[in-house]
Design an enzyme around this catalytic site. Structure first.
Site, PDB file in Angstrom:
ATOM      1  N   SER A   1      35.015  42.947  49.586  1.00  0.00           N
ATOM      2  CA  SER A   1      34.322  44.320  49.879  1.00  0.00           C
ATOM      3  C   SER A   1      34.104  45.221  49.211  1.00  0.00           C
ATOM      4  O   SER A   1      32.671  45.890  49.246  1.00  0.00           O
ATOM      5  CB  SER A   1      35.877  45.251  50.563  1.00  0.00           C
ATOM      6  OG  SER A   1      36.851  45.848  50.130  1.00  0.00           O
TER       7      SER A   1
ATOM      8  N   ARG B   1      42.204  38.464  36.607  1.00  0.00           N
ATOM      9  CA  ARG B   1      42.886  37.807  35.671  1.00  0.00           C
ATOM     10  C   ARG B   1      43.162  38.574  34.538  1.00  0.00           C
ATOM     11  O   ARG B   1      41.625  39.691  34.373  1.00  0.00           O
ATOM     12  CB  ARG B   1      43.049  36.891  35.774  1.00  0.00           C
ATOM     13  CG  ARG B   1      43.059  35.394  36.132  1.00  0.00           C
ATOM     14  CD  ARG B   1      42.504  33.655  36.359  1.00  0.00           C
ATOM     15  NE  ARG B   1      42.363  33.889  35.365  1.00  0.00           N
ATOM     16  CZ  ARG B   1      42.831  32.836  34.651  1.00  0.00           C
ATOM     17  NH1 ARG B   1      44.152  31.840  35.121  1.00  0.00           N
ATOM     18  NH2 ARG B   1      42.690  32.698  33.491  1.00  0.00           N
TER      19      ARG B   1
ATOM     20  N   ASN C   1      35.207  47.718  35.935  1.00  0.00           N
ATOM     21  CA  ASN C   1      36.239  47.006  36.465  1.00  0.00           C
ATOM     22  C   ASN C   1      36.774  48.703  37.383  1.00  0.00           C
ATOM     23  O   ASN C   1      35.960  50.042  37.059  1.00  0.00           O
ATOM     24  CB  ASN C   1      37.835  47.620  35.453  1.00  0.00           C
ATOM     25  CG  ASN C   1      38.818  46.479  36.295  1.00  0.00           C
ATOM     26  OD1 ASN C   1      38.342  45.544  37.208  1.00  0.00           O
ATOM     27  ND2 ASN C   1      39.933  46.963  36.472  1.00  0.00           N
TER      28      ASN C   1
ATOM     29  N   HIS D   1      39.954  50.050  39.331  1.00  0.00           N
ATOM     30  CA  HIS D   1      41.115  50.080  39.149  1.00  0.00           C
ATOM     31  C   HIS D   1      41.858  51.416  40.952  1.00  0.00           C
ATOM     32  O   HIS D   1      41.367  52.200  40.868  1.00  0.00           O
ATOM     33  CB  HIS D   1      41.894  49.843  38.022  1.00  0.00           C
ATOM     34  CG  HIS D   1      43.386  49.814  38.359  1.00  0.00           C
ATOM     35  ND1 HIS D   1      44.108  49.089  38.616  1.00  0.00           N
ATOM     36  CD2 HIS D   1      44.683  51.194  38.759  1.00  0.00           C
ATOM     37  CE1 HIS D   1      45.096  49.096  39.189  1.00  0.00           C
ATOM     38  NE2 HIS D   1      45.675  50.037  38.354  1.00  0.00           N
TER      39      HIS D   1
END
Ligand code: GRF
Length: 230
Positions: A14, A95, A111, A113
């Site tokens: 998404s 990963r 990234n 989170h």
């Protein structure tokens, strides 16, 4: 020149879709050159196909191709370069990256989170936060460093937890806000408005745009604030 990115994802995708939609809507100076997915059958693959974005499937469990993490990451590096991307956007990639991978794209891996880092890093951050009993959940976009969920923070959104909230309802609200803060962070980079301080601090500075109006959020706290279009 747009920012040429590769998205790496393992799951539903998404966030991948939110980024692509912002590009299509004209708010994001980004070219999504390729999607790399490590899980056959992951939902993100169909999303890439629907948008006509090239998808490279690299199954990390395929031991005939990848003897270790380094050889797997090397294949990802090659695919990213082959498609002309020089920024890497992790969007639900489950990963750890090797130092070899991070060295190939220094300071160019991002990234997202689903917690307010540094609280609750790791694979089940949102569930861990809820199990802990936090009253404010959230999401963080950050640069990637070797230690898990550890790099400098670009933007965070804090979301109050209401009575009766469940993991499902919180996850849904976190996703909604992720779909706004990740494209926003990318746009700051694409327009050269993000500076990473070189003084050994973790400070990231976002420079205000000349004509950008900052949007107020009433349902959650977002810092730095979102701008028009996000
Ligand atoms: C997001 O919640 C993100 O924070 C985490 O993984 C999830 C990916 O969701 N890293 P989706 O695959 O983008 O829907």
């Amino acid at each position: 020149m747009p920012l040429n990115i590769a998205v790496i994802a393992s799951g539903d995708g998404s966030n991948f879709q939110a980024i692509v939609e912002k590009v299509h809507a004209g708010f994001l100076d980004v070219a999504v050159r390729v999607l790399i997915c490590n899980r056959p059958g992951a939902g993100v693959i169909a999303r890439a196909q629907a948008f006509g974005i090239p998808c490279v499937l690299l199954d990390h469990e395929d031991k005939s191709r990848f003897s270790d993490r380094v050889s797997f990451d090397q294949a990802m590096i090659e695919a990213i370069r082959q498609y002309g991307a020089d920024w890497v956007v992790l969007a639900g990639y489950m990963r750890l990256l090797t130092p070899e991978f991070l060295n190939a794209f220094p300071d160019r891996v991002l990234n997202i989170h689903p917690t307010l880092l540094p609280s609750f890093p790791g694979l089940h951050g949102c569930a861990d936060a809820l199990a802990y009993g936090v009253k404010i959940a959230g999401a963080t976009v950050h640069f990637v460093e070797e230690a898990v969920d550890s790099g400098p923070v670009i933007i965070q959104a804090a979301i109050p937890i209401a009575p009766g909230d469940t993991l499902g309802s919180i996850t849904r609200r976190i996703h909604e806000i992720e779909h706004r803060i990740y494209p926003q962070a990318l746009q700051w980079i694409a327009t050269g408005r993000l500076t990473r301080m070189r003084d050994n601090s973790r400070t990231i500075v976002i420079h205000p745009a000349m004509h950008s109006r900052v949007y107020e959020e009433s349902r959650c706290l977002i810092s730095p604030p979102l701008e028009e279009g996000f």
